[in-house]
Design a protein around this motif. Structure first.
Motif, PDB file in Angstrom:
ATOM      1  N   THR A 273     -10.983  53.295 -34.418  1.00 49.66           N
ATOM      2  CA  THR A 273     -11.173  54.643 -34.920  1.00 49.66           C
ATOM      3  C   THR A 273     -10.695  55.655 -33.884  1.00 49.66           C
ATOM      4  OG1 THR A 273     -13.117  53.868 -36.100  1.00 49.66           O
ATOM      5  CG2 THR A 273     -12.888  56.229 -35.861  1.00 49.66           C
ATOM      6  N   ILE A 274     -10.918  55.323 -32.601  1.00 46.13           N
ATOM      7  CA  ILE A 274     -10.453  56.204 -31.537  1.00 46.13           C
ATOM      8  C   ILE A 274      -9.381  55.477 -30.750  1.00 46.13           C
ATOM      9  CG2 ILE A 274     -12.847  55.927 -30.886  1.00 46.13           C
ATOM     10  CD1 ILE A 274     -12.399  57.089 -28.366  1.00 46.13           C
ATOM     11  N   SER A 275      -8.292  56.154 -30.490  1.00 46.66           N
ATOM     12  CA  SER A 275      -7.191  55.517 -29.773  1.00 46.66           C
ATOM     13  C   SER A 275      -7.528  55.399 -28.299  1.00 46.66           C
ATOM     14  CB  SER A 275      -5.916  56.342 -29.952  1.00 46.66           C
ATOM     15  OG  SER A 275      -6.108  57.636 -29.442  1.00 46.66           O
ATOM     16  N   HIS A 276      -7.081  54.329 -27.687  1.00 46.81           N
ATOM     17  CA  HIS A 276      -7.320  54.118 -26.255  1.00 46.81           C
ATOM     18  C   HIS A 276      -6.631  55.192 -25.431  1.00 46.81           C
ATOM     19  CE1 HIS A 276      -9.735  50.719 -25.844  1.00 46.81           C
ATOM     20  NE2 HIS A 276      -8.850  49.765 -26.047  1.00 46.81           N
ATOM     21  N   ARG A 277      -7.320  55.658 -24.403  1.00 51.77           N
ATOM     22  CA  ARG A 277      -6.661  56.430 -23.365  1.00 51.77           C
ATOM     23  C   ARG A 277      -6.274  55.403 -22.304  1.00 51.77           C
ATOM     24  NH1 ARG A 277     -10.718  58.682 -26.700  1.00 51.77           N
ATOM     25  NH2 ARG A 277     -10.774  60.946 -26.480  1.00 51.77           N
ATOM     26  N   ASP A 278      -4.988  55.164 -22.143  1.00 57.95           N
ATOM     27  CA  ASP A 278      -4.550  54.059 -21.291  1.00 57.95           C
ATOM     28  C   ASP A 278      -4.749  54.325 -19.806  1.00 57.95           C
ATOM     29  OD1 ASP A 278      -3.795  52.474 -23.421  1.00 57.95           O
ATOM     30  OD2 ASP A 278      -1.840  53.438 -23.570  1.00 57.95           O
ATOM     31  N   THR A 279      -4.871  55.588 -19.435  1.00 57.31           N
ATOM     32  CA  THR A 279      -4.957  55.919 -18.021  1.00 57.31           C
ATOM     33  C   THR A 279      -6.407  56.009 -17.584  1.00 57.31           C
ATOM     34  OG1 THR A 279      -2.908  57.186 -18.204  1.00 57.31           O
ATOM     35  CG2 THR A 279      -4.236  57.540 -16.242  1.00 57.31           C
ATOM     36  N   LEU A 280      -6.786  55.126 -16.689  1.00 61.75           N
ATOM     37  CA  LEU A 280      -8.130  55.165 -16.112  1.00 61.75           C
ATOM     38  C   LEU A 280      -8.091  55.969 -14.825  1.00 61.75           C
ATOM     39  CD1 LEU A 280      -9.136  51.424 -16.579  1.00 61.75           C
ATOM     40  CD2 LEU A 280     -10.251  53.371 -17.685  1.00 61.75           C
ATOM     41  N   PRO A 281      -9.217  56.544 -14.425  1.00 61.84           N
ATOM     42  CA  PRO A 281      -9.262  57.252 -13.145  1.00 61.84           C
ATOM     43  C   PRO A 281      -9.229  56.254 -11.989  1.00 61.84           C
ATOM     44  CG  PRO A 281     -11.453  57.099 -14.058  1.00 61.84           C
ATOM     45  CD  PRO A 281     -10.522  56.535 -15.099  1.00 61.84           C
ATOM     46  N   PRO A 282      -9.095  56.727 -10.769  1.00 62.35           N
ATOM     47  CA  PRO A 282      -9.044  55.812  -9.623  1.00 62.35           C
ATOM     48  C   PRO A 282     -10.382  55.122  -9.388  1.00 62.35           C
ATOM     49  CG  PRO A 282      -9.097  58.096  -8.891  1.00 62.35           C
ATOM     50  CD  PRO A 282      -8.899  58.127 -10.377  1.00 62.35           C
ATOM     51  N   PRO A 283     -10.382  54.026  -8.633  1.00 53.18           N
ATOM     52  CA  PRO A 283     -11.620  53.294  -8.347  1.00 53.18           C
ATOM     53  C   PRO A 283     -12.714  54.160  -7.726  1.00 53.18           C
ATOM     54  CG  PRO A 283      -9.720  51.998  -7.685  1.00 53.18           C
ATOM     55  CD  PRO A 283      -9.193  53.341  -8.074  1.00 53.18           C
ATOM     56  N   SER A 284     -12.327  55.187  -6.980  1.00 56.97           N
ATOM     57  CA  SER A 284     -13.330  56.054  -6.361  1.00 56.97           C
ATOM     58  C   SER A 284     -14.174  56.769  -7.397  1.00 56.97           C
ATOM     59  CB  SER A 284     -12.642  57.081  -5.455  1.00 56.97           C
ATOM     60  OG  SER A 284     -11.765  57.912  -6.208  1.00 56.97           O
ATOM     61  N   VAL A 285     -13.617  57.012  -8.586  1.00 57.38           N
ATOM     62  CA  VAL A 285     -14.366  57.614  -9.700  1.00 57.38           C
ATOM     63  C   VAL A 285     -15.089  56.537 -10.495  1.00 57.38           C
ATOM     64  CG1 VAL A 285     -14.184  58.926 -11.857  1.00 57.38           C
ATOM     65  CG2 VAL A 285     -12.820  59.609  -9.865  1.00 57.38           C
TER      66      VAL A 285
END
Length: 352
Positions: free
Chosen positions: A10-22
Motif C-alpha cells: 500500500t505504501i511504496s518503499h523509501r529505498d534510502t535509509l539514514p546513516p547508522p548513526s541515526v
C-alpha cells in the motif's frame, strides 16, 4: 502477529535509509523474527533495536536464544498469543479430544472438520504450566516484556498453522477463553513489573473494559508498567478515551497492518506525541529495518516532525526530529512508573 509472506505494498518503499548513526536510535518495538530462519550475518548487520515477540510454546526458546546471542539488539518478549489459546487448558482435562470439544462447542455441528483439525492439534498444555514458563523466561531476562498476548474476535482457527496458505476451519476460539488466558498473563506482568505488548483485533470496547479492570485490580503495580497496543487499529475516539484514562498505555503502528486502513493517519494525528511508537510486525529480520523506517516517515509526515539525516548528541528541544521523539517515547515506555501521572489524571477528572 504477522505470518504473511507477502507484505502489503500500500505504501511504496523509501529505498534510502539514514546513516547508522541515526538508525541505532530507532526501535522496532514489535516483530517476529523467529518465525523465519535468522542468518547470523543479518543479525550482525542489523542497525536497529528490535522487540522480538514469542507467541506459543515452541518459540519461547527461540526468542530466548536470540536475546542471549544478541543482548544489545534484542528486547525479548515472552507470552502466548490469542491465536494459540485453544492449545491451553484452564484446568486439568481427561483427554486431548475432550479438551478441544470443550473449546469448540459446535464440534458436533462440524464433525468432519473437527476430526480433520484434531489430527493437527497438539496435546494441550495447562495454564499453570504456561504461566510458569512465562515467569521463568521473564525472570531470566530483566529487560524482557510480556508479549505477544491479547484478544482477537476476527481470528478463525486454521487446520494447520505451518502450511501456506493455511485452510481455515469453521471454528473460533471462544472470547471468554482468550480473555481468561490474557488476564492471567497480565496479572503475572503486573506482579513482576514487566511491560506488555498486546494484540487487540475487533475488540475495542473489550480492551477498554480490560484496561479499566486491570487498573482497578492492580492499582499502583499496574501504573508502574507500560502497555503497548501493537499495530493499533482503534478509532481515534476510542484511543483518546484510553489515552486520557490510562497514562501507561501507548500505541505502535506498522505499515504491514495499519497501512491497509486509511484510518491510521487520523489515529497518528489524534495520538499524543509522547505515546506513539513504531514497529515492523515482520517475520523476516531482513525486512525489519526498512519497514520500521517507513513507519517513522509516516509518523513524521503526519506529526510535522523533521526527520534526522545525521545525529547530533545534543539538540535544542524545538529542533528535535522524529527519531529523537520516538526514541524518547520508547525510553518513557521502558521506564514505566506512571503513578504520578495517574494521580494527576484522576484529580483533573474529579475537578471537571
Amino acid at each position: 502477529m504477522c505470518h504473511e509472506h507477502e507484505i502489503s505494498d500500500t505504501i511504496s518503499h523509501r529505498d534510502t535509509l539514514p546513516p547508522p548513526s541515526v538508525l541505532r536510535h530507532v526501535v522496532d518495538v514489535h516483530c517476529h523474527p523467529t518465525d523465519s530462519e535468522i542468518p547470523v550475518k543479518s543479525m550482525d548487520n542489523l542497525p536497529i533495536i528490535i522487540g522480538a515477540m514469542s507467541t506459543f510454546q515452541a518459540d519461547q526458546g527461540l526468542v530466548r536464544d536470540l536475546a542471549t546471542a544478541f543482548p544489545d539488539k534484542v528486547v525479548p518478549s515472552f507470552g502466548y498469543h490469542p491465536w494459540f489459546t485453544h492449545w491451553i487448558a484452564l484446568a486439568p482435562y481427561e483427554s486431548k479430544e475432550n479438551h478441544y470439544r470443550r473449546i469448540f462447542k459446535d464440534a458436533d455441528e462440524h464433525l468432519e472438520a473437527f476430526q480433520k483439525l484434531l489430527v493437527h492439534l497438539p496435546e494441550p498444555v495447562t495454564l499453570r504450566t504456561v504461566l510458569e514458563d512465562v515467569r521463568q523466561n521473564l525472570m531470566a531476562f530483566p529487560s524482557a516484556m510480556l508479549g505477544e498476548v491479547g484478544i482477537d474476535r476476527a481470528f478463525r482457527v486454521p487446520y494447520d498453522y505451518f502450511s501456506s496458505p493455511g485452510e481455515l476451519t469453521p471454528f473460533t476460539v471462544p472470547f471468554e477463553h482468550q480473555l481468561a488466558i490474557l488476564e492471567a498473563q497480565l496479572d503475572l506482568a503486573a506482579k513482576l513489573g514487566r511491560n506488555i505488548s498486546m494484540h487487540s483485533v475487533k475488540s475495542q470496547m473489550a480492551t477498554v473494559e480490560l484496561l479499566d479492570r486491570m487498573a482497578d485490580k492492580h492499582g499502583e503495580h499496574w501504573m508502574k508498567i507500560s502497555i503497548d497496543i501493537h499495530s493499533c487499529g482503534f478509532s481515534p475516539q476510542t484511543w483518546l478515551s484510553i489515552e486520557k484514562r490510562h497514562p501507561n498505555v501507548f500505541l505502535s503502528l506498522s505499515t504491514v497492518i495499519n497501512s491497509r486502513s486509511p484510518n491510521h493517519r487520523a489515529l497518528i494525528a489524534a495520538c499524543s506525541s509522547r505515546r506513539i511508537l513504531v514497529e515492523s510486525d515482520c517475520h523476516k529480520i531482513e525486512d525489519c529495518t526498512q519497514r520500521t523506517w517507513d513507519m517513522v516517515l509516516i509518523v513524521a509526515e503526519v506529526k510535522g516532525w523533521p526527520v534526522e539525516s545525521s545525529w547530533e548528541e545534543v539538540v535544542d528541544e524545538s529542533q528535535q526530529g522524529a527519531v529523537r521523539h520516538l526514541e524518547n517515547n520508547w525510553k518513557e515506555f521502558v521506564q514505566g512508573n506512571h503513578t504520578g501521572l495517574s494521580k494527576i489524571i484522576k484529580r483533573t477528572t474529579r475537578e471537571r
